[in-house]
Design an enzyme around this catalytic site. Structure first.
Site, PDB file in Angstrom:
ATOM      1  N   TYR A 119       0.842  -1.198   0.000  1.00  0.00           N
ATOM      2  CA  TYR A 119       0.000   0.000   0.000  1.00  0.00           C
ATOM      3  C   TYR A 119       0.878   1.249   0.000  1.00  0.00           C
ATOM      4  O   TYR A 119       1.966   1.244   0.573  1.00  0.00           O
ATOM      5  CB  TYR A 119      -0.849   0.058   1.275  1.00  0.00           C
ATOM      6  CG  TYR A 119      -1.789  -1.096   1.471  1.00  0.00           C
ATOM      7  CD1 TYR A 119      -3.144  -0.962   1.172  1.00  0.00           C
ATOM      8  CD2 TYR A 119      -1.339  -2.311   1.982  1.00  0.00           C
ATOM      9  CE1 TYR A 119      -4.018  -2.020   1.373  1.00  0.00           C
ATOM     10  CE2 TYR A 119      -2.208  -3.369   2.183  1.00  0.00           C
ATOM     11  CZ  TYR A 119      -3.544  -3.218   1.881  1.00  0.00           C
ATOM     12  OH  TYR A 119      -4.410  -4.263   2.083  1.00  0.00           O
ATOM     13  N   HIS A 127      -7.300   0.251  -1.433  1.00  0.00           N
ATOM     14  CA  HIS A 127      -7.017  -1.143  -1.769  1.00  0.00           C
ATOM     15  C   HIS A 127      -5.542  -1.201  -2.145  1.00  0.00           C
ATOM     16  O   HIS A 127      -5.006  -0.256  -2.718  1.00  0.00           O
ATOM     17  CB  HIS A 127      -7.882  -1.608  -2.947  1.00  0.00           C
ATOM     18  CG  HIS A 127      -9.335  -1.702  -2.605  1.00  0.00           C
ATOM     19  ND1 HIS A 127      -9.851  -2.699  -1.823  1.00  0.00           N
ATOM     20  CD2 HIS A 127     -10.381  -0.900  -2.926  1.00  0.00           C
ATOM     21  CE1 HIS A 127     -11.145  -2.528  -1.678  1.00  0.00           C
ATOM     22  NE2 HIS A 127     -11.495  -1.432  -2.331  1.00  0.00           N
ATOM     23  N   LYS A 158      -4.618  -5.570  -9.433  1.00  0.00           N
ATOM     24  CA  LYS A 158      -3.418  -5.071  -8.778  1.00  0.00           C
ATOM     25  C   LYS A 158      -2.240  -5.204  -9.739  1.00  0.00           C
ATOM     26  O   LYS A 158      -2.244  -6.054 -10.612  1.00  0.00           O
ATOM     27  CB  LYS A 158      -3.138  -5.864  -7.499  1.00  0.00           C
ATOM     28  CG  LYS A 158      -4.277  -5.714  -6.506  1.00  0.00           C
ATOM     29  CD  LYS A 158      -4.031  -6.416  -5.230  1.00  0.00           C
ATOM     30  CE  LYS A 158      -5.211  -6.354  -4.305  1.00  0.00           C
ATOM     31  NZ  LYS A 158      -5.948  -5.122  -4.219  1.00  0.00           N
TER      32      LYS A 158
END
Length: 182
Positions: A119, A127, A158
């Site tokens: 993150y 997210h 991602k």
């Protein structure tokens, strides 16, 4: 320094105020029984740390880890203990430490099929934009493995990052993949 207890493959901070403090320094650990805390104020139970987090925090002098016999495990002993429990710990820890030192929030990536979820702001605030797989730079990766890594990161939206650890120079290099539809 915060007192932490080694329990198998986890480290527990039993004091809630100390748990809140450690969590506030970089989103470390998981409060027992609290699934998605938004911030330190939501830490109302003891904190459970992974071994990788614990080694890092011990090296930084933020926690003092005590085993079941009451012995304090200094950074080196905790690192050695963790190396016996976790496969490729040296590679994983090197990547974890490098990402933390670069200012990222690093959490377990197991549910994404990766070593880490990374993150920029923190869990509960965003997210995880990245999933990271730690690899020894001398280790071969087959095309099949690379595709399977990519499939997971693509399905979870991602970016896949391979962290290549060179044990000789103790450096980490990163390769990021972005999947596109054509």
């Amino acid at each position: 320094m915060v007192k932490a207890l080694l329990v198998g493959s986890k480290v527990l901070i039993p004091n809630v105020d100390e748990s809140r403090y450690i969590y506030s320094t970089g989103f470390y650990g998981k409060a027992i029984g609290i699934s998605k805390p938004k911030g330190p104020k939501d830490i109302i139970r003891p904190l459970e740390l992974s071994l990788i987090e614990s080694v890092y925090l011990a090296k930084k002098g933020l926690i003092k880890v005590i085993d079941k016999n009451g012995e304090v495990l200094e950074y080196e002993k905790l690192y050695e203990y963790s190396s016996k429990i976790i496969n490729k710990f040296d590679i994983m820890y090197r990547v974890y430490e490098d990402l933390r030192e670069k200012g990222f929030i690093v959490r377990s990536g197991v549910k994404y099929g990766a070593d880490f979820a990374v993150y920029t702001l923190g869990p509960g605030l965003e997210h995880a934009p990245y999933v990271v797989i730690a690899v020894d730079i001398d280790e071969e990766i087959t095309p099949h493995e690379l595709l399977s890594f990519g499939r997971v990161s693509h399905s979870t939206r991602k970016r896949l990052v391979l962290a290549l650890v060179d044990r000789k120079s103790e450096s980490v290099r990163y390769i990021m993949f972005k999947w596109v539809k054509m």
